[in-house]
Design an enzyme around this catalytic site. Sequence first.
Site, PDB file in Angstrom:
ATOM      1  N   ARG A 250       1.051  -2.109 -13.348  1.00  0.00           N
ATOM      2  CA  ARG A 250       0.509  -1.857 -11.949  1.00  0.00           C
ATOM      3  C   ARG A 250       0.562  -0.283 -11.776  1.00  0.00           C
ATOM      4  O   ARG A 250      -0.278   0.365 -11.268  1.00  0.00           O
ATOM      5  CB  ARG A 250       0.952  -2.755 -11.032  1.00  0.00           C
ATOM      6  CG  ARG A 250       0.568  -4.193 -11.090  1.00  0.00           C
ATOM      7  CD  ARG A 250       1.276  -5.149 -10.167  1.00  0.00           C
ATOM      8  NE  ARG A 250       0.769  -4.920  -8.837  1.00  0.00           N
ATOM      9  CZ  ARG A 250       1.459  -5.180  -7.694  1.00  0.00           C
ATOM     10  NH1 ARG A 250       2.462  -5.757  -7.579  1.00  0.00           N
ATOM     11  NH2 ARG A 250       1.053  -5.091  -6.567  1.00  0.00           N
TER      12      ARG A 250
ATOM     13  N   ASP B  81       0.841   1.274  -3.313  1.00  0.00           N
ATOM     14  CA  ASP B  81       0.120   2.000  -4.397  1.00  0.00           C
ATOM     15  C   ASP B  81       0.457   3.568  -3.835  1.00  0.00           C
ATOM     16  O   ASP B  81       0.053   4.200  -4.792  1.00  0.00           O
ATOM     17  CB  ASP B  81      -1.343   1.687  -4.522  1.00  0.00           C
ATOM     18  CG  ASP B  81      -1.973   1.972  -3.430  1.00  0.00           C
ATOM     19  OD1 ASP B  81      -3.063   0.919  -3.198  1.00  0.00           O
ATOM     20  OD2 ASP B  81      -1.736   2.504  -2.435  1.00  0.00           O
TER      21      ASP B  81
ATOM     22  N   HIS C 282       5.597  -2.915   2.625  1.00  0.00           N
ATOM     23  CA  HIS C 282       5.941  -3.773   1.578  1.00  0.00           C
ATOM     24  C   HIS C 282       6.525  -2.972   0.553  1.00  0.00           C
ATOM     25  O   HIS C 282       6.477  -3.366  -0.618  1.00  0.00           O
ATOM     26  CB  HIS C 282       4.695  -4.431   1.105  1.00  0.00           C
ATOM     27  CG  HIS C 282       4.435  -5.468   1.956  1.00  0.00           C
ATOM     28  ND1 HIS C 282       3.340  -6.513   1.846  1.00  0.00           N
ATOM     29  CD2 HIS C 282       4.820  -6.069   3.196  1.00  0.00           C
ATOM     30  CE1 HIS C 282       3.080  -7.212   2.920  1.00  0.00           C
ATOM     31  NE2 HIS C 282       4.138  -6.987   3.797  1.00  0.00           N
TER      32      HIS C 282
ATOM     33  N   CYS D  29      25.297   2.630 -11.601  1.00  0.00           N
ATOM     34  CA  CYS D  29      26.402   1.556 -11.920  1.00  0.00           C
ATOM     35  C   CYS D  29      25.871   0.688 -12.946  1.00  0.00           C
ATOM     36  O   CYS D  29      26.414  -0.470 -13.333  1.00  0.00           O
ATOM     37  CB  CYS D  29      26.402   0.941 -10.556  1.00  0.00           C
ATOM     38  SG  CYS D  29      24.799  -0.016 -10.119  1.00  0.00           S
TER      39      CYS D  29
ATOM     40  N   GLY E 271      -9.208  -4.154   5.337  1.00  0.00           N
ATOM     41  CA  GLY E 271      -8.825  -4.339   3.793  1.00  0.00           C
ATOM     42  C   GLY E 271      -7.846  -5.428   3.762  1.00  0.00           C
ATOM     43  O   GLY E 271      -7.101  -5.231   2.710  1.00  0.00           O
TER      44      GLY E 271
ATOM     45  N   SER F  10      -6.507  -9.449   4.082  1.00  0.00           N
ATOM     46  CA  SER F  10      -6.970 -11.004   4.181  1.00  0.00           C
ATOM     47  C   SER F  10      -6.170 -11.726   5.450  1.00  0.00           C
ATOM     48  O   SER F  10      -6.643 -12.606   5.985  1.00  0.00           O
ATOM     49  CB  SER F  10      -6.643 -11.878   3.070  1.00  0.00           C
ATOM     50  OG  SER F  10      -5.274 -11.740   2.626  1.00  0.00           O
TER      51      SER F  10
ATOM     52  N   ASN G 183     -13.802  -5.591   6.883  1.00  0.00           N
ATOM     53  CA  ASN G 183     -13.573  -6.249   5.832  1.00  0.00           C
ATOM     54  C   ASN G 183     -15.332  -7.021   5.371  1.00  0.00           C
ATOM     55  O   ASN G 183     -15.757  -7.581   6.272  1.00  0.00           O
ATOM     56  CB  ASN G 183     -12.660  -7.520   6.141  1.00  0.00           C
ATOM     57  CG  ASN G 183     -12.174  -8.317   4.807  1.00  0.00           C
ATOM     58  OD1 ASN G 183     -13.084  -8.419   3.897  1.00  0.00           O
ATOM     59  ND2 ASN G 183     -10.850  -8.500   4.852  1.00  0.00           N
TER      60      ASN G 183
HETATM   61  N1  APR Z   1     -13.182  -2.805   1.911  1.00  0.00           N
HETATM   62  C1  APR Z   1     -12.463  -3.471   2.954  1.00  0.00           C
HETATM   63  N2  APR Z   1     -11.991  -4.739   2.745  1.00  0.00           N
HETATM   64  C2  APR Z   1     -12.050  -5.307   1.148  1.00  0.00           C
HETATM   65  C3  APR Z   1     -12.609  -4.585   0.196  1.00  0.00           C
HETATM   66  C4  APR Z   1     -13.242  -3.144   0.664  1.00  0.00           C
HETATM   67  N3  APR Z   1     -13.752  -2.452  -0.334  1.00  0.00           N
HETATM   68  N4  APR Z   1     -12.596  -5.251  -0.798  1.00  0.00           N
HETATM   69  C5  APR Z   1     -11.698  -6.363  -0.624  1.00  0.00           C
HETATM   70  N5  APR Z   1     -11.746  -6.429   0.774  1.00  0.00           N
HETATM   71  C6  APR Z   1     -10.860  -7.325   1.351  1.00  0.00           C
HETATM   72  C7  APR Z   1     -11.049  -8.901   0.875  1.00  0.00           C
HETATM   73  O1  APR Z   1     -12.112  -9.495   1.505  1.00  0.00           O
HETATM   74  C8  APR Z   1      -9.369  -9.305   1.243  1.00  0.00           C
HETATM   75  O2  APR Z   1      -9.722 -10.026   2.633  1.00  0.00           O
HETATM   76  O3  APR Z   1      -9.582  -7.160   1.275  1.00  0.00           O
HETATM   77  C9  APR Z   1      -8.683  -8.293   1.588  1.00  0.00           C
HETATM   78  C10 APR Z   1      -7.517  -8.138   0.470  1.00  0.00           C
HETATM   79  O4  APR Z   1      -6.508  -9.419   0.729  1.00  0.00           O
HETATM   80  P1  APR Z   1      -5.510  -9.549  -0.199  1.00  0.00           P
HETATM   81  O5  APR Z   1      -5.952  -9.609  -1.666  1.00  0.00           O
HETATM   82  O6  APR Z   1      -5.010 -10.828   0.433  1.00  0.00           O
HETATM   83  O7  APR Z   1      -4.585  -8.495   0.008  1.00  0.00           O
HETATM   84  P2  APR Z   1      -3.745  -8.292   1.273  1.00  0.00           P
HETATM   85  O8  APR Z   1      -4.488  -8.698   2.658  1.00  0.00           O
HETATM   86  O9  APR Z   1      -3.426  -6.771   1.098  1.00  0.00           O
HETATM   87  O10 APR Z   1      -2.484  -9.044   1.046  1.00  0.00           O
HETATM   88  C11 APR Z   1      -1.364  -8.891   1.901  1.00  0.00           C
HETATM   89  O11 APR Z   1      -0.007 -10.154   0.667  1.00  0.00           O
HETATM   90  O12 APR Z   1       0.589 -10.940  -1.218  1.00  0.00           O
HETATM   91  C12 APR Z   1       0.961 -10.129  -0.367  1.00  0.00           C
HETATM   92  O13 APR Z   1       2.537  -8.139  -0.504  1.00  0.00           O
HETATM   93  C13 APR Z   1       1.117  -8.625  -0.636  1.00  0.00           C
HETATM   94  O14 APR Z   1       0.785  -6.748   0.381  1.00  0.00           O
HETATM   95  C14 APR Z   1      -0.019  -7.951   0.113  1.00  0.00           C
HETATM   96  C15 APR Z   1      -0.208  -8.735   1.294  1.00  0.00           C
END
Ligand code: APR
Length: 261
Positions: A77, A112, A127, A158, A195, A197, A221
Amino acid sequence: MAYCGGSISLPESLVDKLRGARSIAVLTGSGVSAESGVPTFREAQTGLWERYDPHELATPEAYQRDPKLVWEWYSWRRELVERAAPNPGHAALAELERNLIGGFVLITQNVDGLHRRAGSQHVLELHGNIMRSLCPIEEVIVEPSKDDDSIPPSCPGCGAFLRPDVVWFGEALPAGPLEEAFRAARGCDLFISAGTSGLVHPAASLPFEALRSGAVLVEINPNDTPLTRHADYALRGRAGEALPKLVAATFGEDRKESLGR
Ligand code: APR
């Protein structure tokens, strides 16, 4: 709730609220980095990691069980992230910070480091950050020694196996950044959730905390989330398109374009 789909044009009322806001807080998730080529957390993994579920790798138990496998996943990653470049969404948030001196807080779930690479100075990394390594015994950030090619590398101090400086499932978030994030959510006039979920707490509670404190809530989103129906404005589109439009509208340049006129 104003719902803006297709190529995003911002409602006039939102532009007015952006321009009148004294303090703006933004929460980002992996969707903001998607346009930089970094897969979102819940997107299917690719290549040799396809058969692994991130939820099974990003845990202390997985690291205890197989530190080599987990370290190699994070190395993969890291390489992805090192090859990635910040996108216009990251750049727009850095510009928002520069223009709203003192009135802007950026909170991210992303590990990242792309916000900082885009120029954001003060980033609350709830995170952690995949580019940093941590000694779990001394609880300090450690740079693995150059000639240590063991996997995982050992702490030069250590000898313990190093781990990525990220928060795994079941682990507590860093208290300082989390407290500051909730303070920002409670104190802002306008909160943008971009961005994410909105599935993982406590980060997912921040937009609701802002709503409870009377802030205007904007979601960016392409898809619906548990937050969508609560948002004052649900901008259905990519962060790389919406965020630059929000910033242009907030500071007046090509205001007509950002309104889609
Ligand atoms: N612009 C905006 N949103 C986007 C785009 C984009 N170009 N592409 C995808 N998405 C949205 C998707 O629709 C989704 O709702 O980004 C979201 C990504 O969701 P996840 O993959 O669940 O990531 P995230 O919400 O960051 O997860 C939160 O969960 O698993 C843990 O630690 C992990 O930090 C992470 C946390």
